[in-house]
Design a protein around this motif. Structure first.
Motif, PDB file in Angstrom:
ATOM      1  N   THR A   1      18.816  -0.686  -3.284  1.00 52.37           N
ATOM      2  CA  THR A   1      18.048  -0.484  -4.508  1.00 52.37           C
ATOM      3  C   THR A   1      16.577  -0.247  -4.192  1.00 52.37           C
ATOM      4  OG1 THR A   1      19.580  -1.963  -5.657  1.00 52.37           O
ATOM      5  CG2 THR A   1      17.505  -1.456  -6.772  1.00 52.37           C
ATOM      6  N   TRP A   2      16.014   0.784  -4.837  1.00 47.93           N
ATOM      7  CA  TRP A   2      14.603   1.143  -4.679  1.00 47.93           C
ATOM      8  C   TRP A   2      13.865   0.801  -5.973  1.00 47.93           C
ATOM      9  CZ3 TRP A   2      12.448   3.616  -0.277  1.00 47.93           C
ATOM     10  CH2 TRP A   2      13.382   3.936   0.716  1.00 47.93           C
ATOM     11  N   TYR A   3      12.649   0.275  -5.821  1.00 50.55           N
ATOM     12  CA  TYR A   3      11.857  -0.149  -6.968  1.00 50.55           C
ATOM     13  C   TYR A   3      10.491   0.551  -6.958  1.00 50.55           C
ATOM     14  CZ  TYR A   3      15.189  -4.040  -7.249  1.00 50.55           C
ATOM     15  OH  TYR A   3      16.328  -4.798  -7.338  1.00 50.55           O
ATOM     16  N   LEU A   4      10.158   1.167  -8.082  1.00 47.60           N
ATOM     17  CA  LEU A   4       8.796   1.605  -8.321  1.00 47.60           C
ATOM     18  C   LEU A   4       7.958   0.392  -8.737  1.00 47.60           C
ATOM     19  CD1 LEU A   4       9.485   4.944 -10.231  1.00 47.60           C
ATOM     20  CD2 LEU A   4       8.683   4.692  -7.873  1.00 47.60           C
ATOM     21  N   PRO A   5       6.631   0.510  -8.798  1.00 44.06           N
ATOM     22  CA  PRO A   5       5.817  -0.678  -9.108  1.00 44.06           C
ATOM     23  C   PRO A   5       6.248  -1.410 -10.367  1.00 44.06           C
ATOM     24  CG  PRO A   5       4.408   1.068  -8.304  1.00 44.06           C
ATOM     25  CD  PRO A   5       5.774   1.667  -8.420  1.00 44.06           C
TER      26      PRO A   5
ATOM     27  N   ASP B   1       9.318  -5.797 -13.216  1.00 43.29           N
ATOM     28  CA  ASP B   1      10.378  -6.158 -14.165  1.00 43.29           C
ATOM     29  C   ASP B   1      11.486  -6.964 -13.493  1.00 43.29           C
ATOM     30  OD1 ASP B   1       8.968  -4.800 -16.098  1.00 43.29           O
ATOM     31  OD2 ASP B   1      10.175  -2.966 -15.961  1.00 43.29           O
ATOM     32  N   ALA B   2      11.759  -6.669 -12.212  1.00 45.48           N
ATOM     33  CA  ALA B   2      12.818  -7.390 -11.490  1.00 45.48           C
ATOM     34  C   ALA B   2      12.345  -8.744 -10.980  1.00 45.48           C
ATOM     35  CB  ALA B   2      13.326  -6.549 -10.326  1.00 45.48           C
ATOM     36  N   GLY B   3      11.041  -9.033 -11.074  1.00 45.74           N
ATOM     37  CA  GLY B   3      10.516 -10.302 -10.585  1.00 45.74           C
ATOM     38  C   GLY B   3      10.106 -10.278  -9.129  1.00 45.74           C
ATOM     39  N   LEU B   4      10.159  -9.113  -8.474  1.00 46.52           N
ATOM     40  CA  LEU B   4       9.795  -9.008  -7.067  1.00 46.52           C
ATOM     41  C   LEU B   4       8.296  -8.825  -6.866  1.00 46.52           C
ATOM     42  CD1 LEU B   4      12.704  -6.715  -5.818  1.00 46.52           C
ATOM     43  CD2 LEU B   4      12.496  -9.194  -5.575  1.00 46.52           C
TER      44      LEU B   4
ATOM     45  N   MET C   1       6.507   1.814  -3.328  1.00 45.72           N
ATOM     46  CA  MET C   1       7.919   1.516  -3.538  1.00 45.72           C
ATOM     47  C   MET C   1       8.319   0.293  -2.713  1.00 45.72           C
ATOM     48  SD  MET C   1       9.851   5.211  -3.731  1.00 45.72           S
ATOM     49  CE  MET C   1      11.170   4.516  -4.726  1.00 45.72           C
ATOM     50  N   MET C   2       9.360  -0.370  -3.203  1.00 49.04           N
ATOM     51  CA  MET C   2       9.975  -1.486  -2.481  1.00 49.04           C
ATOM     52  C   MET C   2      11.474  -1.217  -2.425  1.00 49.04           C
ATOM     53  SD  MET C   2       9.771  -5.588  -3.329  1.00 49.04           S
ATOM     54  CE  MET C   2       7.999  -5.664  -3.061  1.00 49.04           C
TER      55      MET C   2
ATOM     56  N   ASP D   1       0.812  -1.223   0.000  1.00 50.11           N
ATOM     57  CA  ASP D   1       0.000   0.000   0.000  1.00 50.11           C
ATOM     58  C   ASP D   1       0.843   1.269   0.000  1.00 50.11           C
ATOM     59  OD1 ASP D   1      -2.372  -1.351  -0.064  1.00 50.11           O
ATOM     60  OD2 ASP D   1      -2.751  -1.234   2.088  1.00 50.11           O
ATOM     61  N   GLY D   2       2.015   1.212   0.578  1.00 47.74           N
ATOM     62  CA  GLY D   2       2.865   2.402   0.655  1.00 47.74           C
ATOM     63  C   GLY D   2       4.311   2.046   0.358  1.00 47.74           C
TER      64      GLY D   2
END
Length: 334
Positions: free
Chosen positions: A187-191, A196-199, A133-134, A109-110
């Motif tokens: 490393t920060w990931y947007l949705p 794309d990274a498989g997460l 973000m993740m 959610d956040g």
């Protein structure tokens, strides 16, 4: 204090005891960091992880796991908004979700950062809501002791980070070292990047927008908001009336004779008569309104003496200084 594997159980026990004490002192709900609710759909339950994982206020896994066992719905949605926290508490939560018989959907959610990102890996399906973000990074910790203690702590942190990297590798593919490299870089990931990274499995759509209003039918009257503002209440009847009123105002200011002269100046020129023809007599310009003889203004006569400028004694005294001399003289430098 030396943070080593043999001392970790005692550290966790102290954290839980401290958590219980602080909860009692501050009157905090014993479960402030998560909530389990039944949804309108009896086939789905919802878990919200909206706080740190671990910490002084009792975000420990034991009570969470006990409550999780009570969920009998076939579907479980876990909503995460957490910056992370204790590695081992997070691993315990992730394993509890993996072993639960329900179909688990993780919904970020956040933010799902640090160990919260590892909890996300426990879902059968992972969804990233819009603008979430993740974040993944290496494990960190505290140590007090001599050089040997520090070396052992470094080895422990590398071992913990390898363990976390294996969780990402099992979910998204790649090698342990590939994920350690990304973890070291924090490393920060947007949705879309997480997908794309498989997460994650899906970056959900943008929030819903309002339903547009239906267009009015052709035979419907024009909506009030789209109508021009009606100035009839202020005596306005259109541009023709405004032009006539302006003409009358100018005539009252300059007089009929001057207005007629101005009209003659802007009138279109009369073409010259052809040869052999007798020019027509010009039509005399007749004022549209003959000025009526003005009645004497008694009030103006009574106050006329008040409007005359009184002689200035200062001007009289300085008049000789402002007179232009009749002869010029050469200027001298002082």
């Amino acid at each position: 204090m030396i943070t080593l594997p043999s001392t970790l159980p005692r550290i966790v026990a102290r954290q839980r005891a401290q958590a219980d004490k602080l909860r009692a002192q501050h009157g905090i709900d014993p479960q402030p960091w998560y909530r389990i609710t039944n949804q309108a759909d009896p086939d789905e339950a919802e878990v919200m992880l909206y706080d740190d994982i671990g910490g002084w206020y009792g975000a420990t896994a034991d009570q969470f796991i006990a409550d999780l066992r009570g969920i009998t719905a076939p579907n479980l949605r876990v909503r995460i908004n957490s910056p992370g926290g204790s590695v081992f508490e997070g691993i315990a939560i992730a394993n509890a979700l993996r072993s639960h018989p329900a179909n688990v959907t993780i919904q970020v959610d956040g933010i799902a950062a640090s160990i919260a990102s590892l909890i996300a890996m426990a879902g059968d399906r992972i969804e990233m809501a819009p603008n979430t973000m993740m974040m993944i990074h290496d494990a960190s910790g505290l140590c007090m002791g001599n050089a040997s203690d520090m070396e052992e702590m470094a080895e422990l942190l590398d071992l913990i980070s390898d363990n976390i990297a294996d969780a990402y590798s099992a979910r998204a593919g790649g090698t342990r070292e590939d994920w350690r490299e990304r973890m070291r870089a924090e490393t920060w990931y947007l949705p879309k990047d997480a997908v794309d990274a498989g997460l994650a499995d899906e970056a959900t759509q943008a929030p819903k927008t309002g339903t547009p209003a239906a267009a009015p039918a052709e035979d419907d009257p024009e909506p009030d908001m789209h109508r021009p503002y009606d100035l009839a209440a202020y005596g306005y009847a259109g541009p023709q009336q405004a032009a006539a009123a302006l003409t009358e105002d100018i005539r009252s200011l300059v007089g009929d004779e001057v207005a007629a002269a101005l009209r003659a100046q802007v009138a279109e020129p009369v073409p010259a008569p052809a040869e052999g023809t007798v020019p027509a007599e010009p039509t005399p310009v007749v004022a549209e309104h003959q000025p009526a003889e003005a009645a004497p203004d008694e009030w103006a006569a009574a106050v006329a003496h008040l409007m005359r400028s009184a002689p200035s004694p200062w001007a009289a005294l300085t008049a000789h200084l402002t007179k232009t001399p009749t002869s010029s003289s050469a200027a001298t430098d002082a």
